[in-house]
Every structure is written in C-alpha cells, then in structure tokens.
Design a protein around this motif. Sequence first.
Motif, mmCIF file in Angstrom:
data_model
loop_
_atom_site.group_PDB
_atom_site.id
_atom_site.type_symbol
_atom_site.label_atom_id
_atom_site.label_comp_id
_atom_site.label_asym_id
_atom_site.label_seq_id
_atom_site.Cartn_x
_atom_site.Cartn_y
_atom_site.Cartn_z
ATOM 1 N N LYS A 72 0.828 -1.204 0.000
ATOM 2 C CA LYS A 72 0.000 0.000 0.000
ATOM 3 C C LYS A 72 0.862 1.254 0.000
ATOM 4 C CE LYS A 72 -3.740 2.276 2.534
ATOM 5 N NZ LYS A 72 -4.571 2.260 3.776
ATOM 6 N N ILE A 73 1.913 1.245 0.823
ATOM 7 C CA ILE A 73 2.828 2.390 0.872
ATOM 8 C C ILE A 73 3.499 2.600 -0.482
ATOM 9 C CG2 ILE A 73 4.989 3.229 1.875
ATOM 10 C CD1 ILE A 73 4.139 1.858 4.499
ATOM 11 N N MET A 74 3.918 1.496 -1.116
ATOM 12 C CA MET A 74 4.564 1.595 -2.421
ATOM 13 C C MET A 74 3.592 2.122 -3.473
ATOM 14 S SD MET A 74 7.707 0.867 -2.112
ATOM 15 C CE MET A 74 8.151 0.729 -3.830
ATOM 16 N N ARG A 75 2.332 1.643 -3.423
ATOM 17 C CA ARG A 75 1.334 2.132 -4.379
ATOM 18 C C ARG A 75 1.103 3.632 -4.201
ATOM 19 N NH1 ARG A 75 -1.522 -2.763 -3.322
ATOM 20 N NH2 ARG A 75 -2.851 -1.650 -1.824
ATOM 21 N N GLU A 76 0.984 4.057 -2.938
ATOM 22 C CA GLU A 76 0.777 5.483 -2.665
ATOM 23 C C GLU A 76 1.970 6.311 -3.115
ATOM 24 O OE1 GLU A 76 -0.035 5.682 1.483
ATOM 25 O OE2 GLU A 76 -2.115 5.000 1.283
ATOM 26 N N ARG A 77 3.163 5.749 -2.923
ATOM 27 C CA ARG A 77 4.364 6.460 -3.336
ATOM 28 C C ARG A 77 4.425 6.607 -4.854
ATOM 29 N NH1 ARG A 77 9.704 4.221 -0.677
ATOM 30 N NH2 ARG A 77 8.549 4.931 1.160
ATOM 31 N N PHE A 78 4.116 5.513 -5.553
ATOM 32 C CA PHE A 78 4.105 5.577 -7.019
ATOM 33 C C PHE A 78 3.059 6.576 -7.519
ATOM 34 C CE2 PHE A 78 5.830 1.015 -7.071
ATOM 35 C CZ PHE A 78 7.123 1.466 -7.243
ATOM 36 N N LYS A 79 1.890 6.552 -6.876
ATOM 37 C CA LYS A 79 0.828 7.478 -7.257
ATOM 38 C C LYS A 79 1.256 8.926 -7.021
ATOM 39 C CE LYS A 79 -4.075 8.437 -6.449
ATOM 40 N NZ LYS A 79 -5.277 8.084 -5.640
ATOM 41 N N GLN A 80 1.903 9.152 -5.881
ATOM 42 C CA GLN A 80 2.380 10.489 -5.552
ATOM 43 C C GLN A 80 3.426 10.958 -6.560
ATOM 44 O OE1 GLN A 80 4.118 10.723 -1.660
ATOM 45 N NE2 GLN A 80 4.171 12.954 -1.627
ATOM 46 N N GLU A 81 4.333 10.045 -6.939
ATOM 47 C CA GLU A 81 5.357 10.395 -7.919
ATOM 48 C C GLU A 81 4.739 10.724 -9.284
ATOM 49 O OE1 GLU A 81 8.075 7.154 -7.923
ATOM 50 O OE2 GLU A 81 9.013 7.713 -6.015
ATOM 51 N N GLU A 82 3.712 9.975 -9.665
ATOM 52 C CA GLU A 82 3.024 10.254 -10.925
ATOM 53 C C GLU A 82 2.337 11.612 -10.888
ATOM 54 O OE1 GLU A 82 0.367 7.034 -11.583
ATOM 55 O OE2 GLU A 82 1.948 5.595 -12.106
ATOM 56 N N ASN A 83 1.690 11.920 -9.741
ATOM 57 C CA ASN A 83 1.026 13.217 -9.600
ATOM 58 C C ASN A 83 2.027 14.364 -9.657
ATOM 59 O OD1 ASN A 83 -1.435 11.937 -9.304
ATOM 60 N ND2 ASN A 83 -1.375 11.949 -7.068
ATOM 61 N N ILE A 84 3.190 14.162 -9.002
ATOM 62 C CA ILE A 84 4.227 15.197 -9.019
ATOM 63 C C ILE A 84 4.748 15.411 -10.434
ATOM 64 C CG2 ILE A 84 6.606 15.697 -8.301
ATOM 65 C CD1 ILE A 84 5.949 14.377 -5.609
ATOM 66 N N ALA A 85 4.945 14.299 -11.169
ATOM 67 C CA ALA A 85 5.462 14.400 -12.544
ATOM 68 C C ALA A 85 4.476 15.141 -13.448
ATOM 69 C CB ALA A 85 5.751 13.012 -13.093
ATOM 70 N N THR A 118 1.877 13.188 9.519
ATOM 71 C CA THR A 118 1.879 13.063 8.055
ATOM 72 C C THR A 118 1.180 14.262 7.422
ATOM 73 O OG1 THR A 118 -0.199 11.804 8.051
ATOM 74 C CG2 THR A 118 1.859 10.550 8.203
ATOM 75 N N SER A 119 1.536 14.538 6.176
ATOM 76 C CA SER A 119 0.958 15.688 5.480
ATOM 77 C C SER A 119 -0.539 15.496 5.230
ATOM 78 C CB SER A 119 1.685 15.907 4.149
ATOM 79 O OG SER A 119 1.587 14.762 3.329
ATOM 80 N N GLU A 120 -0.973 14.239 4.958
ATOM 81 C CA GLU A 120 -2.386 13.987 4.691
ATOM 82 C C GLU A 120 -3.240 14.320 5.909
ATOM 83 O OE1 GLU A 120 0.033 11.807 4.092
ATOM 84 O OE2 GLU A 120 0.075 11.926 1.889
ATOM 85 N N LYS A 121 -2.823 13.840 7.082
ATOM 86 C CA LYS A 121 -3.594 14.087 8.300
ATOM 87 C C LYS A 121 -3.581 15.567 8.674
ATOM 88 C CE LYS A 121 -2.927 9.514 10.401
ATOM 89 N NZ LYS A 121 -2.318 8.772 11.539
ATOM 90 N N LEU A 122 -2.410 16.187 8.603
ATOM 91 C CA LEU A 122 -2.309 17.594 8.997
ATOM 92 C C LEU A 122 -3.103 18.488 8.057
ATOM 93 C CD1 LEU A 122 -1.196 19.852 10.727
ATOM 94 C CD2 LEU A 122 0.877 19.847 9.328
ATOM 95 N N PHE A 123 -2.966 18.280 6.750
ATOM 96 C CA PHE A 123 -3.657 19.165 5.812
ATOM 97 C C PHE A 123 -5.158 18.937 5.786
ATOM 98 C CE2 PHE A 123 0.393 20.638 4.513
ATOM 99 C CZ PHE A 123 0.189 21.800 3.790
ATOM 100 N N SER A 124 -5.607 17.744 6.139
ATOM 101 C CA SER A 124 -7.054 17.543 6.272
ATOM 102 C C SER A 124 -7.590 18.329 7.467
ATOM 103 C CB SER A 124 -7.376 16.049 6.424
ATOM 104 O OG SER A 124 -6.825 15.546 7.630
ATOM 105 N N CYS A 125 -6.793 18.415 8.542
ATOM 106 C CA CYS A 125 -7.181 19.218 9.713
ATOM 107 C C CYS A 125 -7.102 20.711 9.407
ATOM 108 C CB CYS A 125 -6.284 18.876 10.905
ATOM 109 S SG CYS A 125 -6.590 17.241 11.606
ATOM 110 N N ILE A 126 -6.084 21.113 8.648
ATOM 111 C CA ILE A 126 -5.965 22.528 8.271
ATOM 112 C C ILE A 126 -7.151 22.936 7.389
ATOM 113 C CG2 ILE A 126 -4.591 24.199 6.964
ATOM 114 C CD1 ILE A 126 -2.090 22.639 7.805
ATOM 115 N N ALA A 127 -7.534 22.045 6.472
ATOM 116 C CA ALA A 127 -8.665 22.350 5.582
ATOM 117 C C ALA A 127 -9.962 22.523 6.362
ATOM 118 C CB ALA A 127 -8.811 21.234 4.544
ATOM 119 N N ALA A 128 -10.077 21.839 7.513
ATOM 120 C CA ALA A 128 -11.297 21.931 8.322
ATOM 121 C C ALA A 128 -11.354 23.207 9.155
ATOM 122 C CB ALA A 128 -11.396 20.716 9.237
ATOM 123 N N ILE A 129 -10.249 23.939 9.243
ATOM 124 C CA ILE A 129 -10.207 25.188 10.014
ATOM 125 C C ILE A 129 -10.819 26.317 9.185
ATOM 126 C CG2 ILE A 129 -8.709 26.912 11.082
ATOM 127 C CD1 ILE A 129 -8.831 24.322 12.665
#
Length: 452
Positions: free
Chosen positions: A118-131, A408-419
Amino acid sequence: RNFFTKRTKELKPAVQSAPGWKLFGKVPPRENLLKDSKIIQQEYEARTGRMYKPPPPSARRKNIEFEPLSTTALILEDRPANLPAKSVEEALRHRQEYDEMVAEAKKREIKEAHKRKKIMRERFKQEENIASAMVIWVNEILPNWEGMRATRRVRELWWQGLPPSVRGKVWSLAVGNELNITPELYEIFLSRAKERWKSFSETSSENDIEGASVADREASLELIKLDISRTFPSLYIFQKGGPYHDLLHSVLGAYTCYRPDVGYVQGMSFIAAVLILNLEEADAFIAFANLLNKPCQLAFFRVDHSMMLKYFAAFEVFFEENLPKLFLHFKSYSLSPDIYLIDWIFTLYSKSLPLDLACRVWDVFCRDGEEFLFRTGLGILRLYEDILLQMDFIHIAQFLTKLPEDITSEKLFSCIAAIQMQNSNKKWAQVFASLMKDNKEGDKNHSPALKS
C-alpha cells in the motif's frame, strides 16, 4: 636458512627417542600424536579384540523429528528423562498453541506485506502526480505567472504541494522582491560581513571594537556559528565540513550587514537553510531578505511586543471559534499562545515539523501569506485535540514544543482544511485590522495629552 636446517637435524633423533611428558606421568612418544584416529581405533580393536561402539544419542532428543528454530517451538519438545512425560492432552494442547502462534505470525507477515504494498502504491501514485503537476507548472503556469497565479485551478494545484523541481522558482515569484535586491548587492554585503568577521577574529573581544552596536554584537560570528550547528542536525549538511555550512554562514552574515537594525536572531538559520536547499545562493538571500521584511516576520524578529500580542489575540479569536473545548481547556491552565506559537512562527515550522511537511506548509504560506501560519497552528491543535484535552499545563507545553515525528501531510492538511478562518463574517485580515484599530484608540484614550 643454515641455522634452521642445523637445528632441525639436531632435534630429529631426540624427537624419535624421547617420550612426551605430561603432569602425572609419561605419554606415548610424540610421533604417535600424528596417527590418524581410524588407525588408533584399529590398533585398539586388534589389541583388545573388542569392537568400539559409539555412545547412544541423548534420550532427550530421540523423539524429536526436528530441531526447534525458536523459543516458540520449545513447547513441542519432550521433557527431560528425569521428569514425568507429557500427557496426551498436554501434548495436543501444546501442538494447538504452537499452531496458533505460527498462524498469528503468518497473519502479521501478510499484514505487513499488504502495508508495504500500500505504501509503495501510494508512493508511485504520488510520484506520478508530481510528474504530471511539474509538466503543468513548467509549460503552462510559470510562463504566464501573473495571469494564472490567482486562478482557481492554480490555487487548487498549489494546495496539493509544489513539485520539488519548481518549488524554489515559485517561492521566489510568490515572495517577490519589493526590496529590489540584486545579486551584486548580495556580494557587497557578503564582503562586508567577511571583513567584519576578520576584525572580530583579530580582536580579543567584540566589545573592544569601537562603535560596535548591540545588533553588531548579536550578529557575531560566534552566535551564527553556534546556531548553524543546531540547524537540521540530523541532516549533517549544515554542520562544519558539510556542503552547505559555508553557504548558510554567508547568507546569514550578509543579512546582518544588510539589516543591522534587525541583526541576527535565533531561528533565522532554519528559514535560510530551507531556502538554500531550494534556491541558488544569491536567490536564497533575496528571498530571505524579502520574506523577513513581511509585517509578521518583522514584528517577531524585531521582538515588537505590541505587534506580537495583536497576532496572538487574533489567533485566539479563531482558536475559540474552531476549537472551543480545547480553547477553554487552555484557558483553565492559563496557557497562552506565546508558549508554543513563537517557536513555530520564528522558524516557519521548519524546526517543529518534518522537513518535507514543512516545505508543504511553506508552499501554501507563500500563496496565502501570514494567515496560513496561524491556520497551520490551529490545524496542529485540531489534529491532537483529543490528546491535549487529557493533559495538564506542563505536558501540553512539552508536547507542543516537540511534536510527534510520525505526523503526516495527509492528516495535517485535512485538519488545516477543516479550520475556518472566519469569525462573525470577518476574515483574518479584518479581525487583525480591528485589533490594531482598537489598540490605537486605546492609546489615544490613555494618552497623557488627552487627559490634560
């Protein structure tokens, strides 16, 4: 060669005739020690007429079909001969317990494998999004910066995080260069800094330098050196001998000459270091000087207490609006924002958060300005609200001073978005402006001239 040859000839007959010796009597001559063990056994059998039988294997292992590979498997072994044997029920129970332990270990192994995948899939997905995002930034947004920077599409893409390859360029454009600093100006102030450091090293004390101001003393070589060694110590790249040590030293030294009214303040090294990691030397200095010239940073680094109190008061307005329970909990312990906010603002979260997450915060900070710094602070409080509600003053202060490393950035930014940065239909800038206005009116009402 002759010496050893002679010695060998002399000793040879003695070795053949003289028996060996041991503590309690004679032993066979030394030449017998060279016999093979099979020859000795054959001679023994011929002399005694008996056949040699090896000793039987240990009774403890006779019923074991395998060697236990771990302490877990020891429950399957038979007991020693001097103890009562296991009953059938006990042996079955041990077999069942062992099977359960093996099954549980396999489950954990499968779970860990799925987690890694799962971590590898998320990493690959993140790399594709960045590219893909990098292509959009390079080909579409950056060539048309002024026209596209405020569009909804760009702002949404910006929120997701800037690709590392364009991060420095976007930061420079977003921060701007209102001070009109050029690379040549940077070189001038850097040379001045080097001259001053040289004069400091040639004198026994900085106080001996005629006309040295407080800012000059605070911006001393020793203080900057001390802070550089504390900057991202786990990376080692800013330590003495590291590839960025001298570079960071130059940027900080040049700034103290450029702004002697501000001087060097602890915490600046983290901001300069993050910029150096993403920009060339002169560009990093230009961005650094312009960033520290923003109203919020200038108030904090010049230690303008009245302005700092306004920022804290504005922060508490939105704190009470978004997290009322935690706000009351903090109030019950008289825990004011300066206890944790000062460190966060001074280093723009680069010391408090993991570096990659801090850069993500910087991305949106460059987009939204000072408001996002305080919104991030509220996001952190929201993320750990349940934990903080169970703590007292000391533990809250300790926790917020050193945040968990697994954030993690996902958890923190989801909390920031709720502010929600809105109070009674007023946004951050309006709330802060009203606090400044109230302060000015209060100063007039308390003015000695008005009283007279």
